[in-house]
Enzyme design. Structure first.
Site, PDB file in Angstrom:
ATOM      1  N   GLY A 198      40.616  10.293  -7.409  1.00  0.00           N
ATOM      2  CA  GLY A 198      41.270  10.374  -6.102  1.00  0.00           C
ATOM      3  C   GLY A 198      42.740  10.699  -6.157  1.00  0.00           C
ATOM      4  N   ASN A 277      47.644  13.052 -12.721  1.00  0.00           N
ATOM      5  CA  ASN A 277      48.898  13.488 -12.098  1.00  0.00           C
ATOM      6  C   ASN A 277      49.366  12.539 -10.992  1.00  0.00           C
ATOM      7  OD1 ASN A 277      46.438  15.178 -10.907  1.00  0.00           O
ATOM      8  ND2 ASN A 277      47.828  14.710  -9.229  1.00  0.00           N
ATOM      9  N   ASP A 314      53.666  14.403 -19.385  1.00  0.00           N
ATOM     10  CA  ASP A 314      54.292  15.267 -18.387  1.00  0.00           C
ATOM     11  C   ASP A 314      53.354  16.299 -17.770  1.00  0.00           C
ATOM     12  OD1 ASP A 314      56.831  15.369 -17.051  1.00  0.00           O
ATOM     13  OD2 ASP A 314      57.016  17.417 -17.735  1.00  0.00           O
ATOM     14  N   TRP A 397      38.942  18.215 -18.739  1.00  0.00           N
ATOM     15  CA  TRP A 397      38.142  16.999 -18.885  1.00  0.00           C
ATOM     16  C   TRP A 397      37.079  17.116 -19.966  1.00  0.00           C
ATOM     17  CZ3 TRP A 397      32.920  17.021 -18.458  1.00  0.00           C
ATOM     18  CH2 TRP A 397      32.344  18.156 -17.853  1.00  0.00           C
TER      19      TRP A 397
END
Length: 566
Positions: A198, A277, A314, A397
């Site tokens: 999410g 992120n 990052d 992934w």
């Protein structure tokens, strides 16, 4: 009970009870205590966790299929799922029984020798869930006599491994706020650990551990620390009179999901999870600071969820943490190996998080390198210029692999692939897309000039692609130094995981539908089979009655191979 279990070939009532009794006699009553999970490498005939073992190496000690006879592989059986869409599950095999998930949230129990269906557990996934990026479910965890699955509406369920009956169902978060689960759980001791998805919907990410017996929550680690917690200071206050929109409470909906399965070191009792992120993705000005623990790996005490260390990369960093013990020059290195979406390969001390080394493995222009602590030396590109790697990353992934025989780390990579980024401020709205897109729409990114389209996570018409789009490759690097040893280039980009074996074989797939076996030491192509559908899962291997099988999912079908005349 919300879920429904069906046994193929039998009707409800008495015949179902007879059928389930036969399944117990067939071997479905096997127990998987923690000791078996801890020592999974010692029973290579099984595949007991999402990544094979707690170290997540996707390496098997099986060696019946070799570089010499791999050309004799032959299709044995196929299981066809009735649900359309990219199928990303990795099956488990426990003593001759295969357990896998199919979209959206079903669990299937199969005879691993023949593909015969024992039962299917159907979870009633509500249509109003807000899961990002497809109805994905990557697998189950096994512990004791139970299976555990997380769901698109942010539930976690426990299933009886013999009958497929639901034992408990726990709501872990609010689906209306776009919380969801897409990764396979990790079972450790008496707990089941799951991380939320999410991040592109403005959730506050977390990793939670539930009691495997009751479903009660034991601990919860928020990947965005709140006020008074270590790391909260990295969500810095807005400057006075900011030139553009700045969110004074950015941490409350700052993303940082953990939507892939973690790893575990039993000796250190640490579990490791990659964190995604921050939100909004593409407009960092409205969330000043380093925004911990987004774009990081975290090491947590498996009993308490207490943070022991972290390392920030990052870029979105949900990749699988791979653990290894490597001896060089008389020194034993207990390391974490990490091919990051940002294009750099990292080696960390897994006890402390100390940075050992980091090298780019694809074209990178967003940073000129890493400093002595592993922090990037950033080189932001001017507006309208391409950034390498692009939005999908140098890898993503799909799982890498490590072979303790070759001491090589194998990366499914996107090479020469870039994106033009552009962001704009965006105010948070509960449950809605939250990426900080540009003035032309909510995406925040575009393909480079001359590219016919942006490669997505599903296959497109590759006959329209040009070199500007980039291409896929399997890369082999020295696990300790990051030095590239060989490369196997692909026409299409790659979304398949990698499997290696004790026979120095490497198995991987292509989105064009080919299932391939390479020499793990040289990268030479030894065998391939066209399966007719894109491969976007991690191959796995197991053994039943002395026969080694290799299983992979292509399109909507799981295909299982073994040597001819076995």
């Amino acid at each position: 009970m919300r879920g429904r279990t069906t046994a193929r070939g039998f009707v409800a009532g008495g015949l179902l009870a007879i059928a389930l009794g036969l399944l117990i006699a067939d071997g479905l009553a096997a127990q998987v205590p923690f000791a078996r999970l801890r020592d999974a490498l010692s029973e290579p005939h099984n595949w007991l966790t999402y990544s094979g073992t707690y170290f997540s190496q996707r390496y098997s000690e099986l060696d019946e299929i070799t570089t010499a006879n791999v050309g004799d592989l032959q299709l044995q059986w196929v299981y066809q799922t009735p649900v359309f869409g990219p199928w990303q599950s990795t099956p488990l095999v426990v003593d001759g029984v295969m357990y896998l998930t199919q979209r959206p949230n079903d669990i299937v129990a199969l005879d691993a020798r023949t593909g015969r269906v024992f039962w299917i557990y159907e979870y009633p996934t509500p249509s109003d869930h807000r899961a990002c990026c497809g109805s994905n479910n990557r697998g189950v965890a096994a512990l004791g006599d139970r299976l555990f699955m997380s769901t698109l509406d942010a539930h976690i369920v426990a299933i009886d491994a013999v009958t497929g009956a639901e034992l408990w169902d726990v709501e872990a978060a609010d689906k209306h706020l776009a919380y969801s689960f897409t990764g396979a759980p990790l079972a450790v001791k008496d707990k089941v650990i799951v991380g939320t998805a999410g991040g592109d919907r403005g959730v506050r990410g977390f990793i939670t551990a539930l009691d495997a017996e009751t479903g009660d929550e034991v601990w919860r680690f928020h990947t965005i620390p709140g006020p008074g917690e270590p790391g909260h200071e990295t969500w810095e206050p807005c400057p006075p009179n900011p030139e553009t929109y700045c969110d004074p409470e950015a941490w409350k909906h700052g993303g940082a999901p953990a939507w892939l399965t973690g790893s575990y070191d039993p000796e250190l009792n640490l579990t490791y999870w990659g964190i995604g992120n921050p939100g909004p993705d593409f407009y960092r000005e409205q969330r000043p600071g380093d925004n911990l623990y987004s774009n990081s790996v975290v090491a947590l005490d498996a009993d308490t969820g207490e943070l022991r260390w972290h390392f920030q990369y990052d870029y979105d960093s949900v990749q699988i943490p791979v653990l290894a013990d490597i001896e060089r020059g008389g020194t034993l290195f207990k390391v974490m190996l990490w091919a990051n979406r940002n294009g750099f390969y990292y080696v960390l001390d897994r006890a402390t998080g100390r940075f050992f080394t980091g090298l780019p493995f694809v074209s990178v222009n967003w940073a000129e390198g890493l400093d002595d602590s592993g922090r990037p030396i950033e080189t932001p590109q001017p507006p309208g210029a391409p950034t390498y790697p692009g939005i999908q990353g140098a890898t993503n992934w799909y799982s890498p692999a490590y072979s303790p025989r070759t001491e090589l780390f194998y990366i499914p990579a996107w090479e020469d692939y870039a994106t033009v980024f552009g962001g704009a401020p965006q105010e948070y709205e509960a449950g809605q897309r939250f990426v900080g897109g540009g003035p032309d729409g909510p995406r925040g990114y575009a393909p480079v000039a001359g590219a016919p389209g942006l490669p997505g996570l599903t296959r497109g018409p590759i006959n329209r692609w040009t070199d500007a789009v980039g291409h896929g490759a399997v890369l082999a690097v020295d696990a300790l130094t990051g030095e590239q040893k060989w490369k196997f280039e692909l026409t299409d980009v790659i979304s398949s995981g990698i499997l290696t074996t004790a026979a120095d074989l490497l198995f991987t797939g292509a989105r064009s539908g080919y299932f391939q076996a390479l020499d793990a030491r040289t990268g030479d192509l030894l065998w391939k089979a066209s399966l007719g559908g894109q491969i976007v899962n991690g191959p796995m291997t197991y053994e039943v009655d002395g026969t080694q099988y290799v299983a992979v999912i292509a399109g909507n079908a799981l295909s299982t191979f073994a040597l001819r005349n076995r």
